[in-house]
Write an enzyme that holds these catalytic residues in place. Structure first.
Site, mmCIF file in Angstrom:
data_model
loop_
_atom_site.group_PDB
_atom_site.id
_atom_site.type_symbol
_atom_site.label_atom_id
_atom_site.label_comp_id
_atom_site.label_asym_id
_atom_site.label_seq_id
_atom_site.Cartn_x
_atom_site.Cartn_y
_atom_site.Cartn_z
ATOM 1 N N TYR A 1 0.812 -1.219 0.000
ATOM 2 C CA TYR A 1 0.000 0.000 0.000
ATOM 3 C C TYR A 1 0.842 1.265 0.000
ATOM 4 O O TYR A 1 0.299 2.368 -0.066
ATOM 5 C CB TYR A 1 -0.969 -0.003 1.177
ATOM 6 C CG TYR A 1 -2.129 -0.927 0.933
ATOM 7 C CD1 TYR A 1 -1.935 -2.303 0.944
ATOM 8 C CD2 TYR A 1 -3.397 -0.446 0.666
ATOM 9 C CE1 TYR A 1 -2.978 -3.176 0.702
ATOM 10 C CE2 TYR A 1 -4.444 -1.313 0.423
ATOM 11 C CZ TYR A 1 -4.238 -2.668 0.444
ATOM 12 O OH TYR A 1 -5.267 -3.529 0.205
ATOM 13 N N LYS B 1 3.185 -14.741 4.869
ATOM 14 C CA LYS B 1 3.586 -15.616 3.774
ATOM 15 C C LYS B 1 5.110 -15.700 3.809
ATOM 16 O O LYS B 1 5.801 -15.475 2.797
ATOM 17 C CB LYS B 1 3.056 -15.024 2.446
ATOM 18 C CG LYS B 1 3.246 -15.907 1.226
ATOM 19 C CD LYS B 1 2.224 -16.991 1.089
ATOM 20 C CE LYS B 1 2.497 -17.871 -0.107
ATOM 21 N NZ LYS B 1 1.669 -19.067 -0.157
ATOM 22 N N ASP C 1 -2.579 -18.408 2.827
ATOM 23 C CA ASP C 1 -3.463 -19.287 2.043
ATOM 24 C C ASP C 1 -4.074 -20.360 2.936
ATOM 25 O O ASP C 1 -5.274 -20.632 2.884
ATOM 26 C CB ASP C 1 -2.720 -19.896 0.839
ATOM 27 C CG ASP C 1 -1.285 -20.289 1.135
ATOM 28 O OD1 ASP C 1 -0.711 -19.760 2.099
ATOM 29 O OD2 ASP C 1 -0.735 -21.142 0.412
#
Ligand code: NAD
Length: 332
Positions: free
Chosen positions: A124, A171, A204
């Site tokens: 962002y 992640k 995930d």
């Protein structure tokens, strides 16, 4: 004494949602003294920045704002109003409570968790460019300071609200440096909170676990982009974007807003669900210490859900935005 708060009505369906929320708050006797300030599409059309400086300054002065959703022009180089507010006011903690409401059908019975999304870093930062005409590059940045403060906010919240577990979502198996730093920082902060269980999950896997084993999760703390995506997933689990509230906290200011966007296709149709913005306003009342008014509104809303006569389209009904608000007021 009334609490001062900035009101930003927003774009698209924002103004009609805000009008509905305002009348519920008034009926509940919530002592709020609104200061209406501009931001969004209208400002852009008038040649102003998407969030004018005077609006930022007023929020800084007052410390609190309730914000309707705002439309972000796609691919025109205009920075989103939401990102602008979060950055300029350093609203680093985006807090999104997720729960199954009585009376709203969801397969996720007993769902009750809170997402802490870091709000100022990650992709962002919007540092992206063309390397060549056929190749783009975006930069992701994660700092120890940014990770520390969101981790601490999540643990402090867990302790205050008697939550038992904080799960860091990342992640780090792929983004070994950026997400590795976020994870190791969360792990270090966790050591200051031995009374709260700490776990971590790859994003995930977290998505899959949320829809199969949602009861295992309590507080989730995560980076900006994963938090954005997980919030919408969880909003769907609650019954849709129409019921998902949120708040953005910094050291000095707090801006309360629904998870959803401006739903432009329903503008002026008196159709969308005011629950998400109303529950965001309830979070604002709690921030002001107005717990009684907050509890009254939530109890009335739940009564309306349980009774099931008044529902907006997204929950299978045909009530309009303002009729739904009137049904809550009748319950108050
Ligand atoms: P959206 O959230 O506006 O709409 C997605 C879907 O959810 C649509 O089908 C919409 O009709 C429905 N929906 C949204 N709010 C609802 C409500 N209160 N009640 C019932 N149904 C509701 O997302 P979008 O269409 O991707 O985005 C529209 C605009 O909003 C874009 O310009 C986007 O950038 C902006 N946006 C703003 C915010 C914000 O202000 N915080 C957040 C997300 C998107």
């Amino acid at each position: 004494m009334a609490h001062k708060a900035v009101m930003i009505r927003g774009d698209g369906t924002g103004p009609e949602l805000m009008a509905a929320v305002d009348k519920v708050l008034r009926a509940a006797g919530a002592p709020i003294d609104w200061i209406d300030m501009p931001a969004g599409e209208k400002c852009l059309q008038a040649g102003q920045p998407i969030v004018p400086d005077e609006t930022i300054e007023k929020i800084r002065e007052v410390g609190v704002a309730l914000k309707g959703p705002m439309t972000t022009p796609v691919g025109k180089g205009t920075v989103s109003a939401n990102v602008t507010l979060r950055k300029k006011l350093d609203l680093y903690a985006c807090v999104r409570p997720v729960r199954a409401f009585p009376g709203i059908k969801t397969p996720f019975e007993g769902l009750d968790l809170v997402i802490f999304r870091e709000n100022t870093e990650d992709l962002y930062a919007q540092i992206e460019y063309y390397v060549t005409p056929t190749m783009t590059l975006a930069k992701k940045f994660i700092t120890v300071r940014g990770s520390e403060r969101i981790a601490r906010a999540a643990f402090e919240y867990a302790r205050k609200h008697k939550r038992k577990k904080v799960t860091c979502v990342h992640k780090a198996n792929i983004m070994k440096i950026c997400d590795g730093l976020f994870l190791s920082t969360c792990r270090r902060i966790a050591q200051d909170y031995p009374d709260i269980e700490f776990a971590d999950n790859i994003v995930d896997n977290q998505c899959m676990q949320l829809v199969t084993k949602w009861r295992l999760y309590d507080v989730l703390v995560t980076e900006n982009l994963y938090g954005d995506i997980l919030s919408d997933l969880c909003a769907g689990m609650m019954g849709g974007l129409g019921v998902a509230p949120g708040a953005n906290y910094g050291e000095k200011c707090a801006v309360f807003e629904a998870v959803h966007g401006s739903a432009p296709k329903y503008t002026g149709m008196n159709k969308v669900n005011p629950t998400a913005l109303l529950l965001s306003a309830v979070m604002m009342l709690e921030h002001f210490g107005e717990q009684k008014a907050a509890d009254r509104i939530v109890a009335a809303l739940e009564d309306v859900f349980i009774e099931g006569r008044h529902r907006t389209y997204d929950l299978g009904g045909s009530s309009g935005t303002s009729e739904f608000a009137d049904a809550i007021i009748a319950r108050l």
